[in-house]
Design an enzyme around this catalytic site. Structure first.
Site, PDB file in Angstrom:
ATOM      1  N   ASP A   1       0.813  -1.221   0.000  1.00 55.48           N
ATOM      2  CA  ASP A   1       0.000   0.000   0.000  1.00 55.48           C
ATOM      3  C   ASP A   1       0.846   1.270   0.000  1.00 55.48           C
ATOM      4  O   ASP A   1       2.053   1.233   0.210  1.00 55.48           O
ATOM      5  CB  ASP A   1      -0.967  -0.010   1.200  1.00 55.48           C
TER       6      ASP A   1
ATOM      7  N   ASN B   1      -7.303  -2.394  13.996  1.00 59.45           N
ATOM      8  CA  ASN B   1      -8.726  -2.678  13.758  1.00 59.45           C
ATOM      9  C   ASN B   1      -8.920  -3.948  12.910  1.00 59.45           C
ATOM     10  O   ASN B   1     -10.002  -4.181  12.379  1.00 59.45           O
ATOM     11  CB  ASN B   1      -9.420  -1.485  13.089  1.00 59.45           C
TER      12      ASN B   1
ATOM     13  N   HIS C   1      -7.198  -4.651  10.110  1.00 58.13           N
ATOM     14  CA  HIS C   1      -6.913  -4.525   8.668  1.00 58.13           C
ATOM     15  C   HIS C   1      -5.604  -5.224   8.310  1.00 58.13           C
ATOM     16  O   HIS C   1      -4.716  -5.405   9.154  1.00 58.13           O
ATOM     17  CB  HIS C   1      -6.924  -3.066   8.200  1.00 58.13           C
TER      18      HIS C   1
ATOM     19  N   GLU D   1      -9.552  -1.838   5.123  1.00 60.97           N
ATOM     20  CA  GLU D   1     -10.260  -1.431   6.330  1.00 60.97           C
ATOM     21  C   GLU D   1     -11.584  -2.179   6.471  1.00 60.97           C
ATOM     22  O   GLU D   1     -12.247  -2.467   5.470  1.00 60.97           O
ATOM     23  CB  GLU D   1     -10.567   0.071   6.242  1.00 60.97           C
TER      24      GLU D   1
HETATM   25  C1  GLP Z   1      -0.511  -0.056   8.664  1.00 61.21           C
HETATM   26  C2  GLP Z   1      -0.153  -0.652   7.289  1.00 61.21           C
HETATM   27  C3  GLP Z   1      -0.122  -2.126   7.376  1.00 61.21           C
HETATM   28  C4  GLP Z   1       0.616  -2.476   8.642  1.00 61.21           C
HETATM   29  C5  GLP Z   1      -0.296  -2.219   9.813  1.00 61.21           C
HETATM   30  C6  GLP Z   1       0.360  -2.412  11.177  1.00 61.21           C
HETATM   31  O1  GLP Z   1      -1.541   0.845   8.601  1.00 61.21           O
HETATM   32  N1  GLP Z   1      -0.967  -0.259   6.183  1.00 61.21           N
HETATM   33  O2  GLP Z   1       0.496  -2.665   6.228  1.00 61.21           O
HETATM   34  O3  GLP Z   1       0.962  -3.836   8.641  1.00 61.21           O
HETATM   35  O4  GLP Z   1      -0.911  -0.965   9.670  1.00 61.21           O
HETATM   36  O5  GLP Z   1       1.249  -1.379  11.476  1.00 61.21           O
HETATM   37  P1  GLP Z   1       2.276  -1.468  12.654  1.00 61.21           P
HETATM   38  O6  GLP Z   1       3.218  -2.576  12.307  1.00 61.21           O
HETATM   39  O7  GLP Z   1       2.968  -0.131  12.664  1.00 61.21           O
HETATM   40  O8  GLP Z   1       1.531  -1.756  13.894  1.00 61.21           O
END
Ligand code: GLP
Length: 248
Positions: A74, A143, A145, A150
């Site tokens: 993404d 959440n 995702h 989402e």
């Molecule tokens: C983000 C990204 C995801 C990521 C997730 C967890 O928003 N789009 O690809 O894996 O949320 O993030 P983090 O590892 O900082 O907790």
């Protein structure tokens, strides 16, 4: 429906185990593109990967460099690749420059594309033309995702441009001076369609803050309000988590 669960003591052990799997995948002669994620969970993973790749024989390192092709999940809409808050900049810092890869070997959606929906289509088409994903690394959003899929999100959701939830913008505010309002409102993400078409999936989860959501993912049947739960329909998914994330 069963998911392989690898429980490890801490985030460092998780990072080492994930990096070992990526190294093995990248040494395979016939391999599909690697699917990569951003986020704090991935920082120790990429540090371990840099370390492990550096310990390989020079000819193996060269073979990995020559054959590298990865597609990230993404990117934020509205951020240039050289904006330090973009996922493109994260990947350039974490892997592309340290590993000596060309920029076109580490692909992400173009956050500055004039038509983000068309860019999502172009990105999915480029991924398909490259053969689809081999090994896919995933983090877990607070959440539920994966990528930026989402909730609610169907298993049939394709690569697309979408609105980020207030919860996700708050979760990712750290890179934006702590201001959730400064986090872009939209992103382009691979959909569950492209993710579930990967040959193998590693869902990487560390830290106590993820314990509640990880427990839901492991326990609840797949449903739209918990996008990561759709992973349980995949034939080769491994959840690699540390003790803190499994304490929920
Ligand atoms: C983000 C990204 C995801 C990521 C997730 C967890 O928003 N789009 O690809 O894996 O949320 O993030 P983090 O590892 O900082 O907790």
């Amino acid at each position: 429906m069963s998911v392989e669960l690898l429980a490890l003591p801490d985030a460092q052990a998780v990072a080492t185990a994930v990096a070992e799997r990526v190294c093995q995948a990248q040494l395979a002669e016939l391999r599909k593109p690697l699917g990569l994620a951003t986020g704090r969970t991935m920082e120790p993973v990429y540090a371990a990967l840099r370390l492990q790749l550096g310990l390989l024989k020079p000819q193996e390192q060269q073979a990995i460099r020559d054959g590298w092709l990865s597609f990230n999940l993404d990117e934020y809409v509205g951020l240039a690749a050289d904006d330090p808050r973009s996922f493109a900049a994260f990947m350039a810092d974490q892997l592309q420059r340290p590993l000596g890869l060309r920029a076109d070997q580490v692909r992400l959606p173009d956050g500055l594309a004039a038509d983000p929906q068309a860019e999502a289509h172009r990105y999915a088409t480029a991924l398909a033309a490259a053969g689809g994903l081999g090994l896919q690394l995933l983090g877990l959003g607070g959440n539920g995702h994966v990528g930026f899929n989402e909730p609610p999100c169907a298993a049939q959701a394709p690569c697309r441009c979408l609105e980020l939830s207030p919860a996700t913008r708050a979760q990712n505010a750290g890179a934006f001076g702590g201001d959730a309002g400064a986090v872009p409102a939209r992103a382009i993400t691979l959909g569950l369609v492209e993710i579930l078409a990967a040959e193998r999936i590693l869902l990487v989860v560390t830290g106590a803050a993820k314990a509640g959501i990880l427990r839901r993912v492991l326990e609840e049947p797949p449903h739209d309000n918990l996008p990561a739960s759709w992973l349980k329909g995949h034939p080769a998914v491994t959840v690699i988590a540390d003790a803190a994330a499994l304490a929920g």
